[in-house]
Design an enzyme around this catalytic site. Structure first.
Site, mmCIF file in Angstrom:
data_model
loop_
_atom_site.group_PDB
_atom_site.id
_atom_site.type_symbol
_atom_site.label_atom_id
_atom_site.label_comp_id
_atom_site.label_asym_id
_atom_site.label_seq_id
_atom_site.Cartn_x
_atom_site.Cartn_y
_atom_site.Cartn_z
ATOM 1 N N GLU A 95 0.713 23.662 71.797
ATOM 2 C CA GLU A 95 1.258 22.550 72.556
ATOM 3 C C GLU A 95 2.762 22.681 72.677
ATOM 4 O OE1 GLU A 95 0.252 20.961 69.216
ATOM 5 O OE2 GLU A 95 2.357 20.853 68.662
ATOM 6 N N CYS A 108 10.181 20.907 72.505
ATOM 7 C CA CYS A 108 9.700 21.403 71.214
ATOM 8 C C CYS A 108 8.658 22.491 71.494
ATOM 9 C CB CYS A 108 9.103 20.228 70.446
ATOM 10 S SG CYS A 108 8.448 20.716 68.852
ATOM 11 N N CYS A 115 -0.923 28.641 61.921
ATOM 12 C CA CYS A 115 0.141 29.094 61.017
ATOM 13 C C CYS A 115 -0.486 29.518 59.704
ATOM 14 C CB CYS A 115 1.153 27.975 60.772
ATOM 15 S SG CYS A 115 2.520 28.481 59.699
ATOM 16 N N CYS A 119 1.309 24.769 54.586
ATOM 17 C CA CYS A 119 1.996 23.653 53.931
ATOM 18 C C CYS A 119 0.991 22.498 53.817
ATOM 19 C CB CYS A 119 3.229 23.236 54.726
ATOM 20 S SG CYS A 119 4.427 24.580 54.854
ATOM 21 N N CYS A 122 0.676 19.607 56.609
ATOM 22 C CA CYS A 122 0.835 19.997 58.018
ATOM 23 C C CYS A 122 -0.518 20.327 58.649
ATOM 24 C CB CYS A 122 1.771 21.206 58.097
ATOM 25 S SG CYS A 122 1.889 21.894 59.764
ATOM 26 N N GLY A 169 3.417 26.867 64.349
ATOM 27 C CA GLY A 169 3.728 28.214 63.875
ATOM 28 C C GLY A 169 5.052 28.335 63.161
ATOM 29 N N SER A 223 12.922 23.578 56.594
ATOM 30 C CA SER A 223 11.926 22.599 56.146
ATOM 31 C C SER A 223 11.922 22.595 54.622
ATOM 32 C CB SER A 223 10.550 22.993 56.674
ATOM 33 O OG SER A 223 10.520 22.825 58.068
ATOM 34 N N LEU A 224 12.736 21.753 54.048
ATOM 35 C CA LEU A 224 12.898 21.771 52.590
ATOM 36 C C LEU A 224 11.801 20.934 51.914
ATOM 37 C CD1 LEU A 224 15.169 23.142 50.825
ATOM 38 C CD2 LEU A 224 15.917 20.809 50.360
ATOM 39 N N HIS A 225 11.779 19.655 52.223
ATOM 40 C CA HIS A 225 10.699 18.738 51.823
ATOM 41 C C HIS A 225 10.567 18.425 50.339
ATOM 42 C CE1 HIS A 225 9.656 19.089 55.947
ATOM 43 N NE2 HIS A 225 9.036 20.232 55.854
ATOM 44 N N CYS A 345 5.560 15.218 65.445
ATOM 45 C CA CYS A 345 5.548 16.426 64.592
ATOM 46 C C CYS A 345 4.281 16.536 63.767
ATOM 47 C CB CYS A 345 6.634 16.382 63.522
ATOM 48 S SG CYS A 345 8.268 16.282 64.037
HETATM 49 N N1 SAH Z 1 6.993 26.318 60.821
HETATM 50 C C1 SAH Z 1 8.273 25.782 61.039
HETATM 51 C C2 SAH Z 1 8.406 25.036 62.345
HETATM 52 C C3 SAH Z 1 7.248 24.179 62.788
HETATM 53 S S1 SAH Z 1 6.943 22.725 61.897
HETATM 54 C C4 SAH Z 1 8.680 24.896 59.877
HETATM 55 O O1 SAH Z 1 7.862 24.613 59.025
HETATM 56 O O2 SAH Z 1 9.847 24.543 59.826
HETATM 57 C C5 SAH Z 1 8.232 21.612 62.444
HETATM 58 C C6 SAH Z 1 8.573 20.522 61.429
HETATM 59 O O3 SAH Z 1 7.529 19.524 61.376
HETATM 60 C C7 SAH Z 1 8.729 21.059 60.024
HETATM 61 O O4 SAH Z 1 9.842 20.508 59.376
HETATM 62 C C8 SAH Z 1 7.443 20.588 59.387
HETATM 63 O O5 SAH Z 1 7.549 20.561 58.002
HETATM 64 C C9 SAH Z 1 7.255 19.232 60.025
HETATM 65 N N2 SAH Z 1 5.898 18.682 59.851
HETATM 66 C C10 SAH Z 1 4.744 19.361 59.730
HETATM 67 N N3 SAH Z 1 3.721 18.501 59.583
HETATM 68 C C11 SAH Z 1 4.227 17.256 59.618
HETATM 69 C C12 SAH Z 1 3.671 15.951 59.545
HETATM 70 N N4 SAH Z 1 2.360 15.766 59.423
HETATM 71 N N5 SAH Z 1 4.492 14.896 59.623
HETATM 72 C C13 SAH Z 1 5.831 15.081 59.790
HETATM 73 N N6 SAH Z 1 6.420 16.296 59.879
HETATM 74 C C14 SAH Z 1 5.627 17.380 59.790
HETATM 75 FE FE1 SF4 Z 2 3.449 26.434 59.195
HETATM 76 FE FE2 SF4 Z 2 5.650 24.923 59.495
HETATM 77 FE FE3 SF4 Z 2 3.208 23.794 59.294
HETATM 78 FE FE4 SF4 Z 2 4.307 24.944 57.156
HETATM 79 S S1 SF4 Z 2 5.094 23.131 58.250
HETATM 80 S S2 SF4 Z 2 2.161 25.193 57.850
HETATM 81 S S3 SF4 Z 2 5.372 26.668 58.074
HETATM 82 S S4 SF4 Z 2 3.927 25.112 60.933
#
Ligand code: SAH
Ligand code: SF4
Length: 382
Positions: A95, A108, A115, A119, A122, A169, A223-225, A345
């Site tokens: 998308e 975006c 991927c 994570c 995600c 991805g 993406s630290l989290h 996101c």
């Molecule tokens: N793979 C890369 C880029 C794609 S994800 C990455 O991880 O940075 C883009 C952003 O969306 C990242 O910061 C990811 O952690 C966040 N994200 C993924 N799933 C999410 C969710 N369910 N709610 C909010 N943010 C999320």
């Molecule tokens: Fe992949 Fe980014 Fe999702 Fe982690 S947050 S699974 S790196 S798309």
């Protein structure tokens, strides 16, 4: 020549396009002409390229193509956010989302189908990895979105002012294709978007962060989290390979290598209720990032079916935000956009997959009906 054997010109940067025309025995300047037709006018039919001679147009139609992924579905949200679900060769869907915000319009873009990094919060990660996107499929997302806004008259007027590699991805695991596509985004013959306005988001592929800084110093988001390795190992499994200390050292090197104003790195931090949103996490984060050239973006978690997490309460997000800002770390809260069309996101894949399956079922039904009408009974038509 079948479509798959033709060279797709959509993903080529200027040097590659020049090489292509030289290999045909043509002059180099053709590359510039064709790039403008493709990316300034979103033309995909060589016949419409009026400043290219008839013979060359016919030759190009024979051996080349300008082909973006097929649009399966387009949605426009109440807040103006637009989402396209695109079908890619070999099955699967990705998308691309456009988010208007005053004079700014952010696209975006996805880099892979699925991927591999898994994570825990995600939905793309839950889907697993299918394949890397080609550079044509990556720039094709920008091309399709740009085309939906109509031809542009001059640079700067276009609704797409910013690109974030934050779709599906991990962009740094599809490095070559992503960098090729970002070069076209940046090039004036492409979309003329400055590198400051192109942001690559990564979960922390350390060696590739270093490579990127040497090759194409776009804005970086991490993406630290989580503020400690134990929690980050759980949320972002890639942390077991490249732990926080190594990741933050790579961020410092990236900032140091960049001399422009966009040297500030964005730290993305998804707010998960009772998991990473407590005052002690904010304190640890402050200690970890103090003195670095960063800004923090708190992302309220976007739920999806069977996620196993909940979004932090508004109060804890506000408290987290206040604490970091009061202590000198520039922090913002990301507003969730487009959630009525599942364009927020990390929220989409379930929906994307459902739609793909639905649309595949629909195609199958149409195919069977056509066969029926043609009197060619298939095995399913007893
Ligand atoms: N793979 C890369 C880029 C794609 S994800 C990455 O991880 O940075 C883009 C952003 O969306 C990242 O910061 C990811 O952690 C966040 N994200 C993924 N799933 C999410 C969710 N369910 N709610 C909010 N943010 C999320
Ligand atoms: Fe992949 Fe980014 Fe999702 Fe982690 S947050 S699974 S790196 S798309």
């Amino acid at each position: 020549m079948s479509a798959s054997e033709r060279v797709n010109l959509l993903g080529m940067s200027l040097p590659e396009m020049e090489e292509f025309f030289l290999s045909l025995g043509e002059k180099k300047f053709r590359a510039r002409q064709i790039l403008k037709w493709i990316h300034h006018h979103q033309v995909d039919d060589f016949e419409h390229m009026t400043d290219v001679g008839k013979v060359l147009r016919a030759k190009l139609a024979e051996i080349a193509e300008i082909r973006a992924p097929e649009v399966l579905h387009e949605g426009i949200s109440r807040d103006g956010t637009r989402k396209w679900v695109l079908k890619v060769d070999g099955g699967g869907a990705i998308e691309v989302v456009f988010i208007p915000d005053g004079r700014r319009g952010t696209l975006c873009v996805s880099s892979q189908v699925g991927c591999a990094l898994d994570c825990s919060f995600c939905s793309t990660g839950k889907q697993g990895f299918q394949r890397d996107l080609t550079s044509a499929e990556i720039i094709g997302q920008v091309w399709l979105a740009a085309r939906s806004f109509g031809p542009r008259t001059n640079l700067g007027e276009h609704p797409i002012t910013n690109v974030v590699m934050m779709g599906m991805g991990e962009p740094l695991l599809n490095y070559d294709n992503v960098v090729r596509a970002m070069r076209v985004m940046k090039d004036d013959l492409g979309y003329g978007i400055s590198k400051k306005r192109i942001t690559l988001s990564t979960s922390g592929v350390v060696p590739m962060i270093d490579r990127l800084s040497a090759e194409l110093d776009v804005s970086l988001a991490i993406s630290l989290h989580a503020p400690n390795d134990e929690l980050r190992d759980e949320l972002v499994p890639l942390n077991r390979k490249y732990p926080l200390e190594e990741l933050l050292a790579a961020c410092r090197r990236y900032s140091d290598a960049i001399t422009h104003r966009h040297k500030t790195i964005t730290i993305e931090y998804v707010m998960l209720r009772d998991v990473n949103d407590r005052p002690e996490h904010a304190r640890q984060l402050l200690r970890l990032l103090k003195g670095m050239s960063v800004k923090i973006n708190l992302i309220p978690f976007n739920p999806f079916p069977d996620a196993g997490y909940e979004r932090s309460s508004r109060e804890s997000i506000m408290e987290f935000h206040r604490f970091l800002n009061d202590n000198g770390l520039m922090t913002t809260i990301r507003t969730t956009r487009g959630d009525d069309i599942d364009a927020a996101c990390g929220q989409l894949v379930g929906e994307v997959m459902d739609r793909t399956r639905r649309s595949e079922r629909w195609r199958e039904a149409v195919f069977l009906r056509n066969q029926e009408q043609a009197g060619e009974a298939g095995p399913l038509q007893r």
